[in-house]
Structure formats: structure tokens, C-alpha cells
Scaffold this motif. Structure first.
Motif, PDB file in Angstrom:
ATOM      1  N   ALA A 246      19.767  16.987 -20.036  1.00 32.14           N
ATOM      2  CA  ALA A 246      19.693  16.110 -21.200  1.00 32.14           C
ATOM      3  C   ALA A 246      21.048  16.028 -22.051  1.00 32.14           C
ATOM      4  N   LEU A 247      21.754  17.320 -22.147  1.00 35.49           N
ATOM      5  CA  LEU A 247      23.177  17.230 -22.724  1.00 35.49           C
ATOM      6  C   LEU A 247      24.029  16.540 -22.014  1.00 35.49           C
ATOM      7  N   LEU A 248      24.118  16.395 -20.646  1.00 35.78           N
ATOM      8  CA  LEU A 248      25.064  15.585 -19.759  1.00 35.78           C
ATOM      9  C   LEU A 248      24.663  13.962 -20.166  1.00 35.78           C
ATOM     10  N   ASP A 249      23.403  13.736 -20.154  1.00 34.94           N
ATOM     11  CA  ASP A 249      23.208  12.533 -20.435  1.00 34.94           C
ATOM     12  C   ASP A 249      23.740  12.095 -21.841  1.00 34.94           C
ATOM     13  N   ALA A 250      23.513  12.884 -23.090  1.00 32.60           N
ATOM     14  CA  ALA A 250      24.271  12.599 -24.342  1.00 32.60           C
ATOM     15  C   ALA A 250      25.784  12.483 -24.226  1.00 32.60           C
ATOM     16  N   CYS A 251      26.519  13.306 -23.371  1.00 31.86           N
ATOM     17  CA  CYS A 251      27.835  13.420 -23.290  1.00 31.86           C
ATOM     18  C   CYS A 251      28.249  12.015 -22.815  1.00 31.86           C
ATOM     19  N   ASP A 252      27.413  11.276 -21.574  1.00 33.40           N
ATOM     20  CA  ASP A 252      27.626  10.412 -21.131  1.00 33.40           C
ATOM     21  C   ASP A 252      27.640   9.136 -22.240  1.00 33.40           C
ATOM     22  N   LEU A 253      26.521   9.145 -22.929  1.00 37.19           N
ATOM     23  CA  LEU A 253      26.456   7.960 -23.744  1.00 37.19           C
ATOM     24  C   LEU A 253      26.927   7.988 -24.961  1.00 37.19           C
ATOM     25  N   SER A 254      27.808   9.145 -25.293  1.00 37.35           N
ATOM     26  CA  SER A 254      28.679   9.200 -26.359  1.00 37.35           C
ATOM     27  C   SER A 254      30.126   8.658 -26.406  1.00 37.35           C
ATOM     28  N   VAL A 255      30.204   8.298 -25.041  1.00 37.97           N
ATOM     29  CA  VAL A 255      31.502   7.464 -24.907  1.00 37.97           C
ATOM     30  C   VAL A 255      31.308   6.192 -25.301  1.00 37.97           C
ATOM     31  N   LEU A 256      30.437   5.643 -25.408  1.00 35.15           N
ATOM     32  CA  LEU A 256      30.247   4.297 -25.779  1.00 35.15           C
ATOM     33  C   LEU A 256      29.464   3.923 -27.133  1.00 35.15           C
ATOM     34  N   ILE A 257      28.504   4.918 -27.420  1.00 34.51           N
ATOM     35  CA  ILE A 257      27.797   4.874 -28.771  1.00 34.51           C
ATOM     36  C   ILE A 257      28.131   6.248 -29.452  1.00 34.51           C
ATOM     37  N   PRO A 258      27.751   6.168 -30.828  1.00 40.67           N
ATOM     38  CA  PRO A 258      28.032   7.443 -31.519  1.00 40.67           C
ATOM     39  C   PRO A 258      27.420   8.688 -30.976  1.00 40.67           C
ATOM     40  N   PRO A 259      27.921   9.698 -31.080  1.00 35.90           N
ATOM     41  CA  PRO A 259      27.338  11.070 -30.796  1.00 35.90           C
ATOM     42  C   PRO A 259      25.911  11.438 -31.098  1.00 35.90           C
ATOM     43  N   LYS A 260      25.736  11.050 -32.389  1.00 35.37           N
ATOM     44  CA  LYS A 260      24.589  11.334 -33.082  1.00 35.37           C
ATOM     45  C   LYS A 260      23.287  10.653 -32.412  1.00 35.37           C
ATOM     46  N   ARG A 261      23.623   9.300 -32.094  1.00 37.59           N
ATOM     47  CA  ARG A 261      22.710   8.547 -31.460  1.00 37.59           C
ATOM     48  C   ARG A 261      22.375   8.592 -30.119  1.00 37.59           C
ATOM     49  N   ALA A 262      23.491   9.227 -29.522  1.00 36.40           N
ATOM     50  CA  ALA A 262      23.441   9.660 -28.055  1.00 36.40           C
ATOM     51  C   ALA A 262      22.418  10.805 -27.926  1.00 36.40           C
ATOM     52  N   ILE A 263      22.701  11.781 -28.955  1.00 35.48           N
ATOM     53  CA  ILE A 263      21.621  13.064 -29.014  1.00 35.48           C
ATOM     54  C   ILE A 263      20.165  12.593 -29.213  1.00 35.48           C
ATOM     55  N   VAL A 268      16.521  14.419 -28.709  1.00 33.87           N
ATOM     56  CA  VAL A 268      15.407  14.530 -29.737  1.00 33.87           C
ATOM     57  C   VAL A 268      14.419  13.614 -29.684  1.00 33.87           C
ATOM     58  N   ASP A 269      14.436  12.495 -28.889  1.00 30.70           N
ATOM     59  CA  ASP A 269      13.157  11.631 -28.902  1.00 30.70           C
ATOM     60  C   ASP A 269      12.249  12.060 -27.718  1.00 30.70           C
ATOM     61  N   LYS A 270      12.965  13.091 -26.873  1.00 36.67           N
ATOM     62  CA  LYS A 270      12.165  13.871 -25.818  1.00 36.67           C
ATOM     63  C   LYS A 270      11.173  14.910 -26.288  1.00 36.67           C
ATOM     64  N   LEU A 271      11.291  15.329 -27.639  1.00 35.58           N
ATOM     65  CA  LEU A 271      10.638  16.414 -27.986  1.00 35.58           C
ATOM     66  C   LEU A 271       9.392  15.854 -28.652  1.00 35.58           C
ATOM     67  N   ASP A 272       8.126  16.482 -28.709  1.00 34.51           N
ATOM     68  CA  ASP A 272       6.772  16.330 -29.246  1.00 34.51           C
ATOM     69  C   ASP A 272       6.805  16.599 -30.767  1.00 34.51           C
ATOM     70  N   GLU A 274       7.560  16.611 -34.550  1.00 35.77           N
ATOM     71  CA  GLU A 274       8.574  16.338 -35.411  1.00 35.77           C
ATOM     72  C   GLU A 274       9.327  17.513 -35.996  1.00 35.77           C
ATOM     73  N   ARG A 275       8.945  18.870 -36.311  1.00 39.25           N
ATOM     74  CA  ARG A 275       9.544  19.385 -36.787  1.00 39.25           C
ATOM     75  C   ARG A 275      10.751  19.987 -35.976  1.00 39.25           C
ATOM     76  N   GLU A 276      10.747  20.064 -34.678  1.00 40.69           N
ATOM     77  CA  GLU A 276      11.718  20.216 -33.606  1.00 40.69           C
ATOM     78  C   GLU A 276      12.645  19.263 -33.552  1.00 40.69           C
ATOM     79  N   ARG A 277      12.124  17.868 -33.628  1.00 41.24           N
ATOM     80  CA  ARG A 277      13.154  16.617 -33.787  1.00 41.24           C
ATOM     81  C   ARG A 277      14.116  17.026 -35.103  1.00 41.24           C
ATOM     82  N   GLU A 278      13.368  17.166 -36.146  1.00 38.73           N
ATOM     83  CA  GLU A 278      14.360  17.155 -37.505  1.00 38.73           C
ATOM     84  C   GLU A 278      15.380  18.271 -37.317  1.00 38.73           C
ATOM     85  N   PHE A 279      14.906  19.550 -36.707  1.00 36.82           N
ATOM     86  CA  PHE A 279      15.812  20.657 -36.323  1.00 36.82           C
ATOM     87  C   PHE A 279      17.025  20.350 -35.572  1.00 36.82           C
TER      88      PHE A 279
END
Length: 288
Positions: A246-263, A268-272, A274-279
Motif C-alpha cells: 500500500a505504501l508503494l502505491d501511495a508513493c506512485d500516486l504522490s507523483v501526480l496528486i498530493p501525498p496526503k490524498r495518495a495516502i 487510510v480508506d482500506k482501514l475498517d 474510524e479510529r484507525e483512519r483518523e490515526f
């Protein structure tokens, strides 16, 4: 990779390499960078001695990539089985089908991954082996022990594996849908714990396996990964949060979109919960 192996192990690997006449397309590309070279040394040693190995570790730690790298190093085609509750004898061994021969209709047997890997002396990769129903895997117990044989229930043919046949399996423990691996099955494997890749190895992996090239951004993603792994170890988030894949996917996406949105999209959106997503979002906010 070979240059980093001890001379004795490199020589063993060289002597064990195959020159397959078929299925060259199943020789995988490799690319796994072990956090400790001992992991690769032990896996090569076990396989060269004809032993099966069980790669055990958290999701996204690189177990499949590890297996593919072994296929590449041995120049060995690797057939694959993806386990699920629907896995049955046909998925493992093959199936019968109608065909035409000399204009006559005949019944032919189409070999599956187990039969193919045995008859050609190639690797067999069984992914998420503990996802299969407990009654399914005993079908191949004789394949996994010293006998290296199986009686094909569809043809009644007794098949003995050719030299070079080995089984590499992977397991994620404690996940929904998994069952404990019974001792009889586990005892047929040499177990290798596969930890998360961290630090310099992770940095190199990002540099060589993603489109991200900015040194500062790579350092931040390495730091994010370290923080997530610590959070997993402390029980604050699920293992999915620290997935290297998942981290490597985020790295790829961050080339074209903001890193926080890539993450957000990759982690984030893979986690079930809400507490974990916010963390994880809070971690990303402190870095990017």
C-alpha cells in the motif's frame, strides 16, 4: 542480489539453476530486497535441499515478491495457487474436459498447477494457504513430504515429482476467513518469518519500484512507514495500515496528486475502523 550472497550460497544457487524448455513466462521478475540477507540465504538453502518453505508474516510485507525473487534467482518457472474457501481438487490438480482427436470426441485431462509443477519439476507457490478449507489441503500431503507423489483422483495415475519441484507457501495469521494450519501440514515446511522492510532497504525499494524520485518525499514516506509499523506493534492500528504494498502505491500516486490524498486512497480508506483512519491521517498531516 547474487553479489550480496555468501560465496558458498551463491555457488549452490548457481548449481541449482534450471534451464527450462517450457513455461519460461512463469519465471518471475523478482525485485524483493530482504531486510536481512539471512532470510534469502535460508530460503535458498532450504530450496536447494529439496525442502518446502512457508513464508510467514504480516500482509504487505512482500511474501509474494519474495517467492517471485526465488523463482528468478533459480531461473525456475513458478505455478501459483491462490487459496480460498472455494479451493477444490480441480483447482489444485486439474479437470477433465471434452476434446476432439482424429474427429472423434474424447475426454482429456487438463493438468492444474500442482500436477504441472510436479511433472515438469518446477516451483509451486501456494498463497494464503490458511484460507483453504481444512479438508482440501490434505489432498497434497503426499506431495509435500518425502514421498513427493500423488494419485491423481481424476485419472488414477500415480505422479512422482521431478527434481526441482518445491513448494513455497505464504501465510497471514489471524485474519478473517483464515484457519489455523494443522501441525501435520506445518511440519512439512521450513518456516521463514518475513518482517516488514524498513530503513535503507525500504528507501531503495521505493527508488527502484515506484515512480517517486524526489529524495525528500522518499524520506518522508520511509518515516511514515516506520511510524505505522510502530503503531501496529503497539496495537494502535491493524497490520493493513503498515502494508508495504500500500505504501508503494501511495508513493506512485504522490507523483501526480498530493501525498496526503495518495495516502488516503492507498492506506487510510482500506482501514475498517474510524479510529484507525483518523490515526493514520494525523500521522500523514505531521509529515506532509
Amino acid at each position: 542480489m547474487i553479489n550480496r550472497l555468501p560465496i558458498e550460497i551463491a555457488n549452490i544457487l548457481q548449481a541449482s539453476k534450471k534451464n527450462p524448455a517450457q513455461f519460461e513466462e512463469l519465471i518471475r521478475s523478482g525485485g524483493y530486497l530482504p531486510p536481512e540477507m539471512e532470510l534469502m540465504v535460508d530460503a535458498i538453502t532450504a530450496l536447494s535441499m529439496g525442502k518446502n518453505i512457508l513464508l510467514k508474516g504480516p500482509t504487505g510485507a512482500g511474501k509474494t515478491k519474495f517467492a517471485e525473487t526465488l523463482s528468478n534467482l533459480f531461473n525456475q518457472p513458478m505455478f501459483s495457487v491462490n487459496c480460498s474457501v472455494d479451493l477444490d481438487a480441480e483447482s489444485l490438480l486439474g479437470f477433465k474436459t471434452l476434446a476432439y482427436k482424429d474427429e472423434k470426441q474424447v475426454i482429456e485431462f487438463v493438468p492444474g498447477p500442482v500436477i504441472n509443477s510436479m511433472t515438469h519439476g518446477h516451483f509451486l507457490y501456494i498463497d494464503e494457504i490458511n484460507m483453504a478449507k481444512p479438508e482440501t489441503l490434505p489432498l497434497i500431503n503426499g506431495v509435500l513430504d518425502y514421498r513427493r507423489t500423488i494419485t491423481n483422483p481424476f485419472t488414477n495415475e500415480v505422479i512422482t515429482a521431478k527434481d526441482g519441484f518445491n513448494v513455497i507457501a505464504a501465510i497471514n495469521e489471524g485474519y478473517v476467513g483464515t484457519v489455523p494450519l494443522n501441525e501435520a501440514l506445518k511440519n512439512r515446511f521450513v518456516v521463514i518469518e518475513v518482517p516488514y522492510i524498513e530503513g535503507e532497504q525500504l528507501k531503495q525499494l521505493i527508488e527502484t519500484n515506484t515512480k517517486l524520485k524526489d529524495p525528500r518525499s522518499i524520506e518522508l514516506f520511509v518515516k511514515l512507514s516506520s511510524d505505522l509499523i510502530n503503531a501496529v506493534n503497539q496495537g494502535k492500528v491493524a497490520e493493513d495500515a503498515a502494508s508495504i504494498r500500500a505504501l508503494l502505491d501511495a508513493c506512485d500516486l504522490s507523483v501526480l496528486i498530493p501525498p496526503k490524498r495518495a495516502i488516503l486512497r492507498s492506506v487510510v480508506d482500506k482501514l475498517d475502523e474510524e479510529r484507525e483512519r483518523e490515526f493514520v491521517k494525523n500521522l500523514a498531516d505531521t509529515l506532509f
